[in-house]
Design an enzyme around this catalytic site. Structure first.
Site, PDB file in Angstrom:
ATOM      1  CD  GLU A  13     -43.741  -1.554 -10.145  1.00  0.00           C
ATOM      2  OE1 GLU A  13     -43.176  -0.477  -9.840  1.00  0.00           O
ATOM      3  OE2 GLU A  13     -43.365  -2.281 -11.063  1.00  0.00           O
ATOM      4  CB  CYS A  27     -45.648   5.801  -7.468  1.00  0.00           C
ATOM      5  SG  CYS A  27     -46.188   5.129  -9.045  1.00  0.00           S
TER       6      CYS A  27
END
Length: 505
Positions: A261, A295
């Protein structure tokens, strides 16, 4: 704060941390955890050494041999108890996350709620680790598939979500029968230690080996050891694309499994058919929430020419109402960046954008009266997607671009290396369906009339391209933590071969 730390097992903020668990009280260098809210030292932690890592993996291996034999619903019951324990400690842990990382208190509490939510999800999952049954072409044969635990799952987490993303991995891994070794960010070790203390008590109360949940605070050398060690069946890493590429290469070299990720460079498209009453708050929260250190933060705004000036004016007005300061003060919306290195990246990105034709619409200043790490949320209008716009800067900078056709807008959105989250605001069904079609967004997350931030645990979380391709949390993300096995049972008295092959002798 001292009392809250004590209730989380962090007993002395002046002379460091004392504990009987060597899992995170390592033999390496002593580091300090500082709060970016006021640049004050919270506590000191010894980094783990290579010897510490070896001891932890040895204990984890032994723990796995026992843990994998516990029925999955029983493992789920222990995770349920963990969720209850996090409910008890939600206020204390949420305050610590906010203080150590710098996000607003509401976001810190929300992060702990994510742990609780994924515990609830994992409890149900523990009774739903389904395989398939297939029909065999051979008479009196039965075929099916089942799923088995992998073994040791290594978790490398980032500072911006110091506890939630760990839980997305750990809770699923545990109900799947795996054991976990966690390397948190050195920038937020105390939040991780608090979680480990909460988990350790639940394991002890259930007579489960502490090796089911191990934690080692370490630098990139520990991360490299983890990614190269064949005993770690899966490495789940959250962080920068640079870090993820290094992990992927090391894990692939030993044919291991990785779940990545990585970076995001998320865009919101606002069409001429958008409801700005929906769009404006979503853009503001996406761009300034966690001081742009998610993010999934909104970094690019791609708006139809007919609405650009009006929307920018509304955003400037909204930004002017944002309260910046101590994140433990519930009145404040925005806290500090994580450290001075992040501040420098913020300034460098703004300078680069302005030197390449960008026009500053709001912000761009340091707020030194509040502390070393406080900055203004910033809006910069650019004529084209210049290099700095294509790079992820972990800071509250929003780049605004105009477009004429939806095809042009989607092309702009997709023309970056990252592919995590995306959104479109429109009340036109054709536009929304185009955006969600295979000719639309190339991201792992695509939303209509909501922003790029705020993923729910029920859906699989992750992205494509340089975001890494991993999926965590909901849907069938649990399969990443298990190995698939196909089984065939012959309950007849003959041995027919597949595809009608004859093998007589």
């Amino acid at each position: 704060m001292k009392d809250r730390l004590a209730r989380l097992g962090i007993k002395d903020i002046n002379s460091g941390i004392s504990t009987v668990l060597y899992h995170w009280n390592g033999q390496g260098e002593l580091i300090d955890s500082f709060s970016p809210t006021n640049d004050s030292r919270i506590a000191s932690v010894n980094l783990g050494s290579a010897d510490d890592f070896e001891k932890i993996l040895s204990i984890a291996q032994s723990a796995f041999l026992e843990w994998r034999t516990v029925p999955a619903p029983k493992r789920g019951e222990i995770v349920r108890q963990m969720g209850d324990s996090f409910r008890v400690h939600k206020e204390d842990l949420g305050h610590l996350v906010s203080y150590e990382m710098g996000k607003s208190l509401q976001e810190g509490l929300g992060e702990v709620q994510e742990i609780i939510d994924i515990c609830d999800f994992a409890v149900g999952l523990s009774r739903q680790l389904y395989g398939l049954t297939m029909h065999s072409e051979r008479p009196q044969h039965r075929m099916y598939e089942q799923w088995h635990p992998l073994g040791i799952v290594g978790i490398i987490s980032a500072f911006n979500f110091p506890v939630a993303v760990w839980s997305w991995n750990a809770m699923l891994a545990w109900v799947c029968g795996d054991v976990c070794v966690w390397k948190p960010s050195e920038k937020a070790p105390l939040s991780a230690i608090a979680c480990q203390n909460i988990i350790a008590k639940v394991l002890k109360d259930n007579n489960v080996s502490e090796g089911v949940s191990s934690l080692i605070v370490g630098d990139r050398n520990i991360g490299e050891l983890m990614s190269k060690d064949a005993r770690v069946a899966l490495v789940s890493a959250t962080g920068s694309t640079r870090m993820g590429k290094a992990v992927a290469q090391n894990v692939a070299a030993r044919l291991g499994k990785s779940l990545l990720e990585l970076g995001g460079n998320n865009a919101i498209i606002v069409t001429e058919n958008a409801d700005l009453k929906l769009a404006v708050p979503a853009i503001v929260f996406g761009a300034v929430g966690t001081a742009g250190q998610r993010c999934t933060s909104t970094r690019r705004l791609i708006v139809h020419n007919s609405l650009k000036d009006r929307l920018v004016e509304s955003l400037v007005s909204a930004y002017g109402q944002m309260k910046i300061g101590d994140p433990l003060n519930k009145e404040n919306h925005i806290g500090p960046l994580i450290d001075e290195a992040a501040v420098e990246m913020y300034l460098n990105a703004i300078t680069s954008a302005l030197n390449n034709g960008g026009e500053l619409k709001y912000g761009g200043n340091l707020l030194t009266n509040l502390g070393k790490c406080y900055v203004e949320p910033t809006i910069i209008e650019v004529k084209e997607q210049i290099e700095v716009v294509c790079n992820e800067t972990f800071a509250p900078i929003l780049y605004v671009m105009a477009y004429e056709t939806l095809e042009e807008a989607i092309t702009l959105q997709n023309a970056v290396p990252q592919g995590l989250s995306s959104a479109i605001f429109t009340n036109n069904m054709q536009e929304s369906e185009w955006f969600l079609s295979n000719a639309g967004s190339d991201c792992g997350i695509a939303n209509v009339n909501i922003g790029t931030s705020g993923a729910e645990i029920g859906g699989a979380f992750g992205g494509e391209k340089e975001t890494g391709g991993g999926r965590e949390s909901g849907s069938d993300a649990w399969k990443a933590y298990m190995r698939r096995q196909t089984n065939t049972i012959n309950y007849g008295k003959s041995l027919p071969l597949a595809q009608g092959i004859k093998f007589d002798f």
